[in-house]
Design an enzyme around this catalytic site. Sequence first.
Site, PDB file in Angstrom:
ATOM      1  CB  CYS A   4      40.711 -15.186  51.776  1.00  0.00           C
ATOM      2  SG  CYS A   4      40.515 -14.671  49.922  1.00  0.00           S
ATOM      3  NE  ARG A  10      39.774 -18.914  51.863  1.00  0.00           N
ATOM      4  CZ  ARG A  10      40.800 -19.309  52.551  1.00  0.00           C
ATOM      5  NH1 ARG A  10      40.898 -19.831  53.678  1.00  0.00           N
ATOM      6  NH2 ARG A  10      41.961 -18.703  51.920  1.00  0.00           N
ATOM      7  CG  ASP A 120      42.461 -22.465  50.502  1.00  0.00           C
ATOM      8  OD1 ASP A 120      41.658 -22.497  49.442  1.00  0.00           O
ATOM      9  OD2 ASP A 120      43.687 -22.174  50.362  1.00  0.00           O
TER      10      ASP A 120
HETATM   11  P1  4NP Z   1      41.071 -17.772  48.691  1.00  0.00           P
HETATM   12  O1  4NP Z   1      41.394 -19.159  47.927  1.00  0.00           O
HETATM   13  O2  4NP Z   1      42.293 -17.354  49.506  1.00  0.00           O
HETATM   14  O3  4NP Z   1      39.839 -18.175  49.415  1.00  0.00           O
HETATM   15  O4  4NP Z   1      41.077 -16.926  47.433  1.00  0.00           O
HETATM   16  C1  4NP Z   1      42.780 -19.487  47.321  1.00  0.00           C
HETATM   17  C2  4NP Z   1      43.032 -18.983  46.056  1.00  0.00           C
HETATM   18  C3  4NP Z   1      44.179 -19.302  45.523  1.00  0.00           C
HETATM   19  C4  4NP Z   1      45.175 -20.093  46.220  1.00  0.00           C
HETATM   20  C5  4NP Z   1      45.155 -20.232  47.480  1.00  0.00           C
HETATM   21  C6  4NP Z   1      43.982 -19.993  48.136  1.00  0.00           C
HETATM   22  N1  4NP Z   1      46.423 -20.208  45.650  1.00  0.00           N
HETATM   23  O5  4NP Z   1      47.404 -20.915  46.095  1.00  0.00           O
HETATM   24  O6  4NP Z   1      46.741 -19.740  44.496  1.00  0.00           O
END
Ligand code: 4NP
Length: 150
Positions: A4, A10, A120
């Site tokens: 991810c 995720r 997300d």
């Molecule tokens: P992930 O969610 O990709 O599912 O881990 C996110 C976690 C942090 C960020 C973006 C998506 N961020 O921009 O910090």
Amino acid sequence: MFICSGNICRSPLAQAVFEHLSAEAGLSGEFEIESSGTGAWHVGEQADSRMRKTASAHGVKLNHRSRQLHREDLSDYHLLLTMDHHNHRDTMALARTPEEREKVRLFRDFDPAGTGDVPDPWYGGLDGFEDVWQIVKRTCESLLKNLSSE
Ligand code: 4NP
């Protein structure tokens, strides 16, 4: 390899759910299961507390520490499943051969109930994390069936 953006919501969930399901099926050790993020913002951190809370409410514990996806992962892993199309594009950009490109797929290609991105949940509320749980759970079940029949 589950991928991810931040590797704190995720993909660590998908890793833990797939580990849980393969252990339940007596298939621990059959798979090398890992997760990573295309971005480095959260490297070394535990999964997001909201994701851990949601997983824990469903009986799954998250123990992963965030790590970034590396170019070598594309040769080391047989299947690289991205949570959304941004992650897919960023992962494909690291691929050096047609064989590596063929191993990169969207995670929801294995979802029996839908296609496209796993949304997300980072900026939303707790219900977004529950939605992610539902998608990841049924997709991992279908993925395990698919891989164990190979
Ligand atoms: P992930 O969610 O990709 O599912 O881990 C996110 C976690 C942090 C960020 C973006 C998506 N961020 O921009 O910090």
